[in-house]
Design a protein around this motif. Sequence first.
Motif, PDB file in Angstrom:
ATOM      1  N   MET A 262      27.096  31.852  37.547  1.00 50.16           N
ATOM      2  CA  MET A 262      28.424  31.312  37.257  1.00 50.16           C
ATOM      3  C   MET A 262      29.497  32.254  37.805  1.00 50.16           C
ATOM      4  O   MET A 262      29.385  33.468  37.682  1.00 50.16           O
ATOM      5  N   VAL A 263      30.516  31.671  38.414  1.00 52.73           N
ATOM      6  CA  VAL A 263      31.597  32.456  38.995  1.00 52.73           C
ATOM      7  C   VAL A 263      32.676  32.698  37.938  1.00 52.73           C
ATOM      8  O   VAL A 263      33.154  31.765  37.289  1.00 52.73           O
ATOM      9  N   VAL A 264      33.056  33.937  37.777  1.00 55.33           N
ATOM     10  CA  VAL A 264      34.091  34.312  36.817  1.00 55.33           C
ATOM     11  C   VAL A 264      35.466  34.072  37.448  1.00 55.33           C
ATOM     12  O   VAL A 264      35.721  34.490  38.575  1.00 55.33           O
ATOM     13  N   LYS A 265      36.338  33.404  36.724  1.00 49.80           N
ATOM     14  CA  LYS A 265      37.713  33.212  37.198  1.00 49.80           C
ATOM     15  C   LYS A 265      38.582  34.352  36.667  1.00 49.80           C
ATOM     16  O   LYS A 265      38.618  34.603  35.459  1.00 49.80           O
ATOM     17  N   VAL A 266      39.257  35.042  37.577  1.00 49.96           N
ATOM     18  CA  VAL A 266      40.150  36.134  37.209  1.00 49.96           C
ATOM     19  C   VAL A 266      41.576  35.691  37.502  1.00 49.96           C
ATOM     20  O   VAL A 266      41.972  35.548  38.659  1.00 49.96           O
ATOM     21  N   HIS A 267      42.352  35.447  36.450  1.00 50.47           N
ATOM     22  CA  HIS A 267      43.735  35.005  36.603  1.00 50.47           C
ATOM     23  C   HIS A 267      44.654  36.217  36.694  1.00 50.47           C
ATOM     24  O   HIS A 267      44.741  37.026  35.757  1.00 50.47           O
ATOM     25  N   GLY A 268      45.338  36.347  37.814  1.00 50.63           N
ATOM     26  CA  GLY A 268      46.260  37.461  37.983  1.00 50.63           C
ATOM     27  C   GLY A 268      46.446  37.776  39.454  1.00 50.63           C
ATOM     28  O   GLY A 268      45.592  37.438  40.279  1.00 50.63           O
ATOM     29  N   PRO A 269      47.549  38.417  39.819  1.00 44.41           N
ATOM     30  CA  PRO A 269      47.746  38.822  41.212  1.00 44.41           C
ATOM     31  C   PRO A 269      46.807  39.971  41.561  1.00 44.41           C
ATOM     32  O   PRO A 269      46.610  40.892  40.763  1.00 44.41           O
ATOM     33  N   ALA A 270      46.224  39.920  42.748  1.00 44.18           N
ATOM     34  CA  ALA A 270      45.239  40.926  43.136  1.00 44.18           C
ATOM     35  C   ALA A 270      45.829  42.327  43.253  1.00 44.18           C
ATOM     36  O   ALA A 270      45.096  43.316  43.218  1.00 44.18           O
ATOM     37  N   PHE A 271      47.168  42.421  43.382  1.00 47.20           N
ATOM     38  CA  PHE A 271      47.795  43.739  43.537  1.00 47.20           C
ATOM     39  C   PHE A 271      48.107  44.408  42.198  1.00 47.20           C
ATOM     40  O   PHE A 271      48.411  45.600  42.146  1.00 47.20           O
ATOM     41  N   ALA A 272      48.047  43.657  41.114  1.00 46.35           N
ATOM     42  CA  ALA A 272      48.410  44.206  39.805  1.00 46.35           C
ATOM     43  C   ALA A 272      47.373  45.238  39.359  1.00 46.35           C
ATOM     44  O   ALA A 272      46.167  45.002  39.460  1.00 46.35           O
ATOM     45  N   PRO A 273      47.815  46.395  38.856  1.00 47.52           N
ATOM     46  CA  PRO A 273      46.863  47.429  38.440  1.00 47.52           C
ATOM     47  C   PRO A 273      45.795  46.941  37.470  1.00 47.52           C
ATOM     48  O   PRO A 273      44.616  47.255  37.633  1.00 47.52           O
ATOM     49  N   ALA A 274      46.187  46.174  36.465  1.00 44.02           N
ATOM     50  CA  ALA A 274      45.215  45.722  35.470  1.00 44.02           C
ATOM     51  C   ALA A 274      44.204  44.744  36.068  1.00 44.02           C
ATOM     52  O   ALA A 274      43.022  44.754  35.708  1.00 44.02           O
ATOM     53  N   THR A 275      44.669  43.895  36.994  1.00 44.63           N
ATOM     54  CA  THR A 275      43.756  42.979  37.680  1.00 44.63           C
ATOM     55  C   THR A 275      42.774  43.767  38.535  1.00 44.63           C
ATOM     56  O   THR A 275      41.571  43.498  38.555  1.00 44.63           O
ATOM     57  N   ARG A 276      43.287  44.768  39.234  1.00 42.83           N
ATOM     58  CA  ARG A 276      42.428  45.608  40.075  1.00 42.83           C
ATOM     59  C   ARG A 276      41.358  46.322  39.249  1.00 42.83           C
ATOM     60  O   ARG A 276      40.223  46.490  39.688  1.00 42.83           O
ATOM     61  N   ARG A 277      41.731  46.736  38.062  1.00 45.54           N
ATOM     62  CA  ARG A 277      40.776  47.407  37.170  1.00 45.54           C
ATOM     63  C   ARG A 277      39.583  46.488  36.892  1.00 45.54           C
ATOM     64  O   ARG A 277      38.422  46.912  36.954  1.00 45.54           O
ATOM     65  N   VAL A 278      39.876  45.237  36.578  1.00 45.11           N
ATOM     66  CA  VAL A 278      38.830  44.269  36.268  1.00 45.11           C
ATOM     67  C   VAL A 278      37.991  43.955  37.505  1.00 45.11           C
ATOM     68  O   VAL A 278      36.757  43.901  37.444  1.00 45.11           O
ATOM     69  N   LEU A 279      38.637  43.776  38.632  1.00 48.74           N
ATOM     70  CA  LEU A 279      37.914  43.444  39.864  1.00 48.74           C
ATOM     71  C   LEU A 279      36.953  44.562  40.256  1.00 48.74           C
ATOM     72  O   LEU A 279      35.823  44.295  40.683  1.00 48.74           O
ATOM     73  N   ALA A 280      37.384  45.811  40.101  1.00 46.22           N
ATOM     74  CA  ALA A 280      36.506  46.939  40.423  1.00 46.22           C
ATOM     75  C   ALA A 280      35.253  46.908  39.562  1.00 46.22           C
ATOM     76  O   ALA A 280      34.137  47.162  40.045  1.00 46.22           O
ATOM     77  N   CYS A 281      35.414  46.576  38.298  1.00 45.03           N
ATOM     78  CA  CYS A 281      34.274  46.489  37.387  1.00 45.03           C
ATOM     79  C   CYS A 281      33.330  45.364  37.803  1.00 45.03           C
ATOM     80  O   CYS A 281      32.104  45.555  37.853  1.00 45.03           O
ATOM     81  N   LEU A 282      33.870  44.208  38.110  1.00 43.45           N
ATOM     82  CA  LEU A 282      33.039  43.070  38.510  1.00 43.45           C
ATOM     83  C   LEU A 282      32.242  43.387  39.765  1.00 43.45           C
ATOM     84  O   LEU A 282      31.060  43.034  39.875  1.00 43.45           O
ATOM     85  N   ILE A 283      32.875  44.060  40.716  1.00 43.38           N
ATOM     86  CA  ILE A 283      32.186  44.410  41.960  1.00 43.38           C
ATOM     87  C   ILE A 283      31.094  45.442  41.695  1.00 43.38           C
ATOM     88  O   ILE A 283      29.993  45.350  42.232  1.00 43.38           O
ATOM     89  N   GLU A 284      31.381  46.437  40.854  1.00 39.19           N
ATOM     90  CA  GLU A 284      30.366  47.437  40.506  1.00 39.19           C
ATOM     91  C   GLU A 284      29.144  46.780  39.858  1.00 39.19           C
ATOM     92  O   GLU A 284      28.007  47.228  40.054  1.00 39.19           O
ATOM     93  N   LYS A 285      29.369  45.728  39.096  1.00 38.21           N
ATOM     94  CA  LYS A 285      28.272  45.053  38.404  1.00 38.21           C
ATOM     95  C   LYS A 285      27.641  43.939  39.237  1.00 38.21           C
ATOM     96  O   LYS A 285      26.648  43.336  38.821  1.00 38.21           O
TER      97      LYS A 285
END
Length: 211
Positions: free
Chosen positions: A1-24
């Motif tokens: 299942m694909v996780v939907k991440v709502h937020g601009p990709a440049f926002a620090p908090a969004t980037r924090r989440v994206l880094a975690c998803l990629i690591e996992k």
Amino acid sequence: MVVKVHGPAFAPATRRVLACLIEKGIDYEIVHVDTLNGANKDPKFLKLQPFGVVPVIEDGDFTLYESRAILRYYAEKYKSEGTELLGKTVEERGLVEQWLEVEGQNYHPSIYNLLVHLKFFPKMGVPVDMKLVEESEEKLAKVLDIYEERLSKSKYLAGDFFSLADLSHLPATEYLVNDIGKDYMIRDRKHVSAWWDDISSRPSWKKVLQL
């Protein structure tokens, strides 16, 4: 299942989440939220996040907001997949949680003030509070001195393993070093500088910066 991440990709908090998803190794889809034009205050978005703050994730029928809560959720849900981000013992987990709290309570607020006043306010025509800038830099310097001591004893904040505690620092520190001219705050501290070079060179973070 694909996780939907709502937020601009440049926002620090969004980037924090994206880094975690990629690591996992978790598949995701970015659903852009135009925060600069107030889309985060739209009634449709407020149904997902009543406080109007990004990011929000939709994982099937499950919705979650607050970036650090999202980090903990995915690090636990996919604990056996990708990079181990929580530690292998209860003591290591305790240290990860401790430094996550330090990042959120002591580190991030000062950088946030610097970022808002030195990067965004000038573009918006809003007066910069230089007293607040100076105070924030002074507070951050004291925090970084503590980090320097800690990192003289271990490679990463929670020990000799990369964890959520380190990952959570990536977005704000990226702006500090490469965007608002405060790189000396990192570079003037030998162990903090080496730590930053290490964590910011991870493939996951390089991928986030390309988004």
